[in-house]
Design an enzyme around this catalytic site. Structure first.
Site, PDB file in Angstrom:
ATOM      1  N   ASP A 292      -4.236   1.665   3.922  1.00 22.01           N
ATOM      2  CA  ASP A 292      -4.966   0.543   4.790  1.00 22.01           C
ATOM      3  C   ASP A 292      -4.912   0.600   5.983  1.00 22.01           C
ATOM      4  O   ASP A 292      -3.489   0.954   6.286  1.00 22.01           O
ATOM      5  CB  ASP A 292      -4.583  -0.914   3.980  1.00 22.01           C
TER       6      ASP A 292
ATOM      7  N   ASP B 237       0.930  -1.208  -0.177  1.00 22.50           N
ATOM      8  CA  ASP B 237       0.229  -0.049   0.018  1.00 22.50           C
ATOM      9  C   ASP B 237       0.814   0.985  -0.132  1.00 22.50           C
ATOM     10  O   ASP B 237       2.066   1.225   0.453  1.00 22.50           O
ATOM     11  CB  ASP B 237      -0.938   0.086   1.125  1.00 22.50           C
TER      12      ASP B 237
ATOM     13  N   ASP C 151      -1.691  -1.719  -5.227  1.00 21.99           N
ATOM     14  CA  ASP C 151      -2.609  -2.017  -3.960  1.00 21.99           C
ATOM     15  C   ASP C 151      -3.279  -0.805  -3.442  1.00 21.99           C
ATOM     16  O   ASP C 151      -3.707   0.175  -4.284  1.00 21.99           O
ATOM     17  CB  ASP C 151      -1.629  -2.480  -2.871  1.00 21.99           C
TER      18      ASP C 151
ATOM     19  N   ARG D 281     -14.088   1.503  -2.128  1.00 24.00           N
ATOM     20  CA  ARG D 281     -13.122   1.798  -0.768  1.00 24.00           C
ATOM     21  C   ARG D 281     -13.059   3.033  -0.413  1.00 24.00           C
ATOM     22  O   ARG D 281     -11.991   3.517  -0.333  1.00 24.00           O
ATOM     23  CB  ARG D 281     -11.704   0.951  -0.636  1.00 24.00           C
TER      24      ARG D 281
END
Length: 299
Positions: free
Chosen positions: A162, A127, A158, A214
């Protein structure tokens, strides 16, 4: 907690990001990161300025209190830099750019990341910013610009940000998320409730633009999303696996699924164009901190 309405524009607030050097001695002042004793990062420790990736790696590696100022410029690579506890990583004016270089906070607490532009971190690196660990507490990510592109398939990169494996007392503020397939994931997996139920994250004063999904996707824990702008994106806020979200005073424009559920709930209050909203209400949710709400007409 009590709140007030103020007439400011999210977009006008975000416009000058990645520009002026933030106050090096500013502790977190919004959301969950203000709790549990607060998030002070490297305040009280030495201040060092770095102008290379090698120097940045060294400066953030240990757990000593340190304010690390990243000099203006472009830093390119293909790696992840692990960040130790008690660090403030702050981009100097007019804002440094990390290209292909991600940051990882793994089982470390009390970290501040401000005024960085980070992009194009490949999936095999990870990430753009990854925060994870059951011992992780007090994280503040502020005034950042996080992006990749949508010219490749969804697994070429990615996530932008996160937050997983039981992180508590995190705030993400005044940050631009844009041009990416997968924005921000909270909670590791559907089977990780034993760790992720305790997650607490605030997202405030952020913009989300041209993202497939997301915005964020939130599993298990508790989240507060407010004073934010969601533009020209696909799947919006996804509440999953028992997550309990309070979504307030935010604007959605051109978002296909503003709020939806996969086993979670969301209390949506005073938002514009937040339909369809398929998430059941959580009922009345209160926050353990004070905060201010933008007047919706100004968002």
């Amino acid at each position: 907690m009590k709140f007030s309405s103020i007439s400011l524009s999210v977009l006008s607030i975000l416009a000058p990001l990645v520009a002026a050097t933030p106050n090096l001695n500013q502790a977190a002042n919004i959301g969950y990161a203000t709790l549990n004793g607060g998030t002070s990062g490297g305040i009280g420790g030495a201040t060092t300025t770095v102008s290379s990736l090698a120097a940045l790696r060294t400066a953030v590696a240990d757990d000593a209190k340190r304010v690390v100022v990243v000099a203006a410029g472009t830093y390119s690579g293909n790696e992840v830099i692990k960040v130790g506890a008690n660090k403030s990583i702050i981009g100097a004016s007019p804002g440094p750019s990390l290209v292909g270089v991600g940051l990882r906070i793994l089982e470390k607490s009390n970290v501040i990341i401000r005024n960085l532009k980070i992009s194009k971190v490949l999936a095999d690196v990870g990430d753009i910013i990854g925060v994870q660990g059951v011992t992780v507490k007090n994280i503040w990510i502020d005034q950042c610009d996080l992006s990749n592109d949508m010219d490749h398939d969804k697994d070429y990169y990615d996530g932008l940000l996160d937050i997983t494996h039981g992180v508590q007392y995190a705030s993400v503020t005044y940050t631009k998320f844009h041009d990416h397939w997968k924005g921000s994931l909270v909670g590791h997996s559907d089977s990780n409730g034993s760790e992720d139920t305790v997650i607490t994250v605030t997202y405030a004063y952020n913009s989300w633009t041209n993202i497939n999904s997301r915005l964020p996707s939130f599993r298990f824990g508790r989240g507060h999303i407010y004073n934010s702008y969601f533009l020209n994106s696909g799947d919006g806020i996804n509440t999953r696996q028992g997550a309990r979200l309070l979504v307030e005073n935010s604007v959605f424009s051109g978002v296909k699924k503003p709020v939806f559920e996969d086993g979670g709930c969301a209390t949506v209050v005073n938002c514009q164009n937040a339909t369809p909203n398929t998430a059941p209400s959580c009922g009345t949710l209160t926050q353990p901190y004070g905060y201010s709400l933008l007047a919706l007409g100004s968002v």
